[in-house]
Design an enzyme around this catalytic site. Structure first.
Site, PDB file in Angstrom:
ATOM      1  N   CYS A  97       0.825  -1.208   0.000  1.00  0.00           N
ATOM      2  CA  CYS A  97       0.000   0.000   0.000  1.00  0.00           C
ATOM      3  C   CYS A  97       0.865   1.266   0.000  1.00  0.00           C
ATOM      4  O   CYS A  97       0.389   2.337  -0.363  1.00  0.00           O
ATOM      5  CB  CYS A  97      -0.984  -0.019   1.171  1.00  0.00           C
ATOM      6  SG  CYS A  97      -0.255  -0.355   2.771  1.00  0.00           S
ATOM      7  N   HIS A  98       2.135   1.143   0.369  1.00  0.00           N
ATOM      8  CA  HIS A  98       3.034   2.301   0.332  1.00  0.00           C
ATOM      9  C   HIS A  98       3.286   2.772  -1.099  1.00  0.00           C
ATOM     10  O   HIS A  98       3.708   3.907  -1.304  1.00  0.00           O
ATOM     11  CB  HIS A  98       4.366   1.984   1.036  1.00  0.00           C
ATOM     12  CG  HIS A  98       5.150   0.881   0.401  1.00  0.00           C
ATOM     13  ND1 HIS A  98       4.893  -0.454   0.671  1.00  0.00           N
ATOM     14  CD2 HIS A  98       6.175   0.897  -0.486  1.00  0.00           C
ATOM     15  CE1 HIS A  98       5.738  -1.198  -0.025  1.00  0.00           C
ATOM     16  NE2 HIS A  98       6.527  -0.401  -0.740  1.00  0.00           N
TER      17      HIS A  98
END
Length: 175
Positions: free
Chosen positions: A137-138
């Protein structure tokens, strides 16, 4: 949700602080950073083990994370066992398809799911991803290339993106 009595967790050190790795009998259910927002509930953690070596899934995950932080791993092979809604799982699958060293916007993920109007829902599902780093998700940034929220904090997100060779757009400042 997996029954808490079937879960176990342990801490490992990393360049971004301690990581709490959680596993079921089937695979990794969570990776949480120090100061994770929101913090995982006790039910999401299960029994705390003294070391990751006490559990094969935790040990495997810790080895792969160490290789990632050392720069020798770009993809993860550890088994995952995340709990979420069907939509969340679809979003997390899209996150997992973002290659190492690349990023996507929330809008691009919404389009990949078939509807540009899903941008906010994608952002919410992204924020509920329990398996940080491995489900990357980064790698999701703003449409303008800027950093956006991250459950582990923006400093951790920036570190992970830079580790992968990305340099997000400079943040606007007042000066």
């Amino acid at each position: 949700m997996i029954e808490a009595s079937l879960l176990r967790h342990a801490l490992v050190d990393s360049p971004i602080g301690s990581l709490r790795i959680v596993a079921s009998g089937h695979g990794i259910t969570g990776i949480y950073m120090e100061g994770h927002t929101p913090p995982p509930s006790p039910e999401a953690l299960g029994v705390r083990l003294p070391t990751v070596e006490e559990d094969p899934h935790l040990a495997h995950c810790a080895r792969e994370l160490a290789e990632y932080f050392a720069g020798s791993r770009r993809a993860f092979e550890v088994e995952l066992d995340a709990s979420g809604t069907d939509f969340q799982k679809r979003v997390w699958e899209q996150l997992s398809s973002i290659p190492f060293g690349q990023s996507r916007s929330y809008g691009a993920l919404a389009l990949a799911l078939g509807d540009a109007k899903l941008t906010r829902a994608v952002g919410t599902a992204n924020g509920r991803n329990p398996i940080s780093i491995i489900v990357p998700c980064h790698r999701v940034i703003g449409a303008d290339g800027s950093l956006t929220g991250y459950a582990g904090g923006l400093a951790a997100k920036l570190f992970l993106l830079r580790l992968e060779g990305l340099e997000p757009a400079a943040e606007a400042t007042l000066f």
